[in-house]
Design an enzyme around this catalytic site. Structure first.
Site, PDB file in Angstrom:
ATOM      1  N   ASP A  57      12.317  -4.146  44.408  1.00 20.43           N
ATOM      2  CA  ASP A  57      11.580  -3.212  44.904  1.00 20.43           C
ATOM      3  C   ASP A  57      12.647  -1.906  44.595  1.00 20.43           C
ATOM      4  O   ASP A  57      13.526  -1.845  45.784  1.00 20.43           O
ATOM      5  CB  ASP A  57      11.349  -3.378  46.135  1.00 20.43           C
ATOM      6  CG  ASP A  57      10.114  -2.227  46.720  1.00 20.43           C
ATOM      7  OD1 ASP A  57      10.330  -0.795  46.187  1.00 20.43           O
ATOM      8  OD2 ASP A  57       9.661  -2.316  47.858  1.00 20.43           O
TER       9      ASP A  57
ATOM     10  N   SER B 167       4.542  -0.502  52.913  1.00 24.20           N
ATOM     11  CA  SER B 167       5.543   0.699  52.776  1.00 24.20           C
ATOM     12  C   SER B 167       5.540   1.486  53.790  1.00 24.20           C
ATOM     13  O   SER B 167       6.031   1.123  54.914  1.00 24.20           O
ATOM     14  CB  SER B 167       4.705   1.338  51.454  1.00 24.20           C
ATOM     15  OG  SER B 167       5.738   2.211  50.991  1.00 24.20           O
TER      16      SER B 167
ATOM     17  N   HIS C  26       7.505  -2.652  44.101  1.00 27.55           N
ATOM     18  CA  HIS C  26       6.986  -2.176  45.423  1.00 27.55           C
ATOM     19  C   HIS C  26       5.475  -2.376  45.309  1.00 27.55           C
ATOM     20  O   HIS C  26       4.607  -2.332  46.552  1.00 27.55           O
ATOM     21  CB  HIS C  26       7.214  -0.596  45.473  1.00 27.55           C
ATOM     22  CG  HIS C  26       6.860   0.076  46.756  1.00 27.55           C
ATOM     23  ND1 HIS C  26       7.520  -0.405  47.834  1.00 27.55           N
ATOM     24  CD2 HIS C  26       5.866   0.708  47.141  1.00 27.55           C
ATOM     25  CE1 HIS C  26       7.040   0.515  48.827  1.00 27.55           C
ATOM     26  NE2 HIS C  26       6.162   1.169  48.393  1.00 27.55           N
TER      27      HIS C  26
ATOM     28  N   TYR D 214      -1.944   3.078  57.419  1.00 30.07           N
ATOM     29  CA  TYR D 214      -1.003   3.798  56.693  1.00 30.07           C
ATOM     30  C   TYR D 214      -0.373   4.839  57.351  1.00 30.07           C
ATOM     31  O   TYR D 214       0.622   4.820  57.950  1.00 30.07           O
ATOM     32  CB  TYR D 214      -1.389   4.088  55.298  1.00 30.07           C
ATOM     33  CG  TYR D 214      -0.186   4.494  54.545  1.00 30.07           C
ATOM     34  CD1 TYR D 214       0.666   3.807  53.990  1.00 30.07           C
ATOM     35  CD2 TYR D 214       0.000   5.784  54.090  1.00 30.07           C
ATOM     36  CE1 TYR D 214       1.597   4.017  52.805  1.00 30.07           C
ATOM     37  CE2 TYR D 214       1.106   6.106  53.331  1.00 30.07           C
ATOM     38  CZ  TYR D 214       1.895   5.320  52.673  1.00 30.07           C
ATOM     39  OH  TYR D 214       2.785   5.664  51.824  1.00 30.07           O
TER      40      TYR D 214
END
Length: 700
Positions: free
Chosen positions: A635, A551, A670, A471
């Site tokens: 989203d 993301s 999302h 991430y």
């Protein structure tokens, strides 16, 4: 049946793929004298017939490749087996009642229960599975009144960030007439007497709710029994449209805590208002968002505050509202080498939850800061919870790691003894797997930790299919947590690797800042170095190595395969931020400028962003690794056009037979609130793609 008992695909897609046509338009933008083309700008009109048609054709192509892979049905069945166990959250006490979420195993959404006393009969309070036939309506927020009589809960439809608040009587299970719409990024905080609650929201959108940028966040107060039109505006920042705000009532009901944050930065301004003196101005504790300021609890005017002011790893200070200036602050817990992730106060005891090399370390301190003891945890893992009031003598927490689903513990604060309160019954043997934490060196010499999990007895011969997940952003810490999907991957003979990249919060604010704005390349270098370490250490090889992230992690995956396409055997980018020059144009994207920078406002930040933006760094004629891009049509966090434009451009640039696929989920957002059935379908598609592209053999 285990997945190892069935044959998986060992044949990658090698046929020439005919991708759906996506026409290019002559759109050119000027950024500080640099002209940048945007040939797929038309895809930002996500509801247009042309975009809808393109999505349908792309989904058909993806299905034609994934649906007929041998072993797919067995994979789905085994994943359902692994998911099918009872799951609980740690109970929270309000008044004499306890509240917790429970899932019997295969329910699309968790169900909220309550009991009278800890051993009372469980009763359903909220079952979101009854709100829609397909499970796409979810509970997105919950706040129980101090006496446990009322529940304010918010509903999100199809994964949207927009939510609508309702109020339910706990005893009867009936909803009151109250309803609050156009709330977003909000909590609900009750007055002590349960007569109403504070919440956050925006003015109703004037255009497309899915696309329109959200500015001017506001705090309102809703009085029970009145229409929303009479809700009182409590606080806003009309001078700064990008300020996010939040409110919380203290446990004693006396004060309203007001937070102001800029964009997605963890730092905040902090004010405390005396609710018994409505005409008195709020006391400013921090009038600049130069650090985190998070109140823990208070005893009258005496507040304990978790802060990163002059302490990037976090500390606890005591502030008296009668003398709030910083020269009067008293340090209770000093900053340490470990990141102080959260603090609560139960039984007049500070429970400090540290991250020590990305794993939990729990310390108990007196309210004056003296160490009482360090809580003994079962293994490497993550402990979370520890919710309650200063006057209570018990609290609950859950413990999990890569091979242990969440087990709930009750901590008796008088004896400081933890006992298992609820433990899931498993359909696998955790003893067959192992996790170790290694450290590797990134490009600039920084030492990076990484968890590596796999079956015991793994041969380091460079042939193991490996999934590297990351991430690296927004101060978010990746911790050891259980995932049925990751366990399935290990049953397939795979290695799961999770590094703690800069940009996250594993080592405090300095670690976060080292992966933002002009230093964002550090995050990608950290991830690439993790891949190189796994290959050099013979866990895997480039053809057997897949990367995955969602993301900001989707951005990570896309950038890394742009920069080092030869290093990976497959890439999976979920709901990613792919057009880094226009991320701030849609919904809440502008808030990410605190991490990414401002491509339209700052030339140095534009130049940095332009060098790595996935959409703008595709090189036609390059053989990129097999790539699966996933997004959802609803989203409204990361606008789906990011993925649409990137997929079209990557398909046009790709050389060679490696597939570039996009999978667009319907009635989903999302990821939050996604029903279990859709989550399972997505995971099976991802693992089908990997089994095919990495040529995973049966491990019977």
């Amino acid at each position: 049946m285990k997945l190892a008992d069935v044959a998986l695909s060992s044949e990658p897609v090698s046929r020439t793929i005919s991708y759906p046509t996506a026409h290019a338009v002559d759109q050119v933008d000027d950024y500080f004298g640099t002209r940048v083309s945007d040939p797929y700008r038309w895809m930002e009109d996500v509801d247009s017939p042309e975009v809808t048609d393109w999505i349908e054709r792309e989904n058909r192509l993806t299905r034609s490749i994934l649906d007929n892979v041998p072993g797919r049905e067995a994979m789905q069945q085994r994943l359902m087996d692994l998911i099918n166990f009872e799951r609980y959250t740690a109970p929270v006490r309000r008044g004499t009642r306890y509240f917790y979420w429970h899932n019997t195993g295969l329910q699309n959404q968790n169900v909220l229960y309550w009991t009278e006393g800890l051993e009372g009969e469980p009763k359903v309070l909220l079952d979101p599975n009854t709100l829609s036939a397909d499970g796409t309506v979810a509970i997105s927020g919950l706040s129980i009144s101090d006496d446990g009589l009322l529940a304010a809960y918010s509903i999100a439809d199809a994964g949207s960030d927009w939510e609508r608040w309702h109020v339910r009587e706990v005893a009867t299970g009936e909803d009151l007439p109250d309803a609050v719409a156009w709330s977003k990024f909000s909590s609900a905080s009750w007055l002590k007497d349960g007569s109403g609650f504070f919440y956050e929201g925006y003015d109703p959108p004037q255009g497309e709710a899915l696309k329109e940028a959200n500015y001017f966040h506001k705090i309102y107060f809703h009085k029970l029994g009145t229409p929303q039109s009479e809700d009182r505006l409590v606080f806003d920042r009309p001078d700064d449209r990008e300020m996010n705000v939040g409110a919380a009532v203290t446990d004693d009901g006396r004060y309203l805590i007001i937070f102001e944050t800029k964009g997605s930065s963890p730092n905040n301004q902090l004010s405390i208002k005396d609710l018994e003196r409505p005409d008195a101005p709020a006391v400013k504790i921090a009038d600049a968002a130069d650090a985190v300021y998070s109140p823990i609890d208070n005893d009258g005017t005496r507040f304990w505050i978790h802060t990163t002011f002059n302490a990037p790893n976090g500390c606890v200070v005591e502030v008296d509202l009668e003398h709030p200036d910083r020269e009067h602050w008293k340090t209770i817990l000093s900053e340490s080498a470990n990141h102080l992730d959260s603090v609560s106060m139960i039984d007049d005891t500070l429970i400090a939850n540290y991250l020590a090399d990305a794993q939990s370390m729990i310390e108990l301190h007196t309210r004056e800061g003296d160490l009482i003891e360090r809580l003994q945890l079962p293994a490497i893992g993550t402990a979370a919870g520890f919710v309650g009031k200063r006057s209570e003598t018990e609290t609950f927490y859950q413990f999990t790691n890569f091979t242990t689903p969440a087990t709930i513990y009750r901590l008796d604060m008088k004896t400081r003894r933890s006992t298992i309160y609820r433990q899931p019954k498993l359909k696998f043997d955790p003893a067959q797997y192992e996790t170790q934490q290694i450290f590797y060196t990134s490009k600039d010499g920084t030492r990076i930790p990484m968890f590596v999990s796999h079956r015991k007895g793994l041969e380091l011969d460079g042939t193991n299919p490996t999934l590297l997940y990351g991430y690296g952003g927004f101060n978010i810490s990746l911790r050891p947590e259980f995932s049925s999907a990751n366990l399935l991957w290990m049953e397939m003979g795979g290695v799961y690797a999770q590094p703690s990249l800069r940009g996250g919060g594993e080592y405090g604010e300095a670690w976060h800042q080292a992966g933002t704005k002009l230093t964002k390349q550090n995050v990608f270098d950290d991830f690439i170095a993790a891949a190189e370490w796994l290959i050099a250490s013979k866990y895997t090889s480039a053809p057997k190595l897949a990367i995955s992230g969602g993301s900001n992690g989707g951005l990570l995956v896309a950038v890394c395969e742009m920069q080092r396409p030869e290093l990976f055997g497959a890439a999976m980018a979920a709901v990613g931020v792919m057009d880094m020059l226009r991320f701030d144009k849609f919904t809440i994207g502008w808030a990410w400028k605190t991490d990414y920078g401002s491509p339209s406002e700052d030339e140095a930040e534009f130049q940095t962003i332009f060098r790595y933006s996935p959409l703008h760094n595709l090189k036609p004629g390059t053989a990129y690794p097999p790539t699966l891009i996933t997004t959802a049509d609803h989203d409204d966090r990361v606008f789906p056009a990011h993925s649409f434009k990137f997929a079209a451009a990557m398909q046009a640039a790709q050389a060679g037979p490696n597939p570039i696929l996009i999978r667009v989920e319907t009635r989903a957002g999302h990821g939050g609130g996604m029903p279990l059935t859709k989550r399972v379908e997505l995971i099976v598609d991802q693992f089908t793609f990997l089994s095919q592209q990495l040529e995973i053999q049966s491990h019977a």
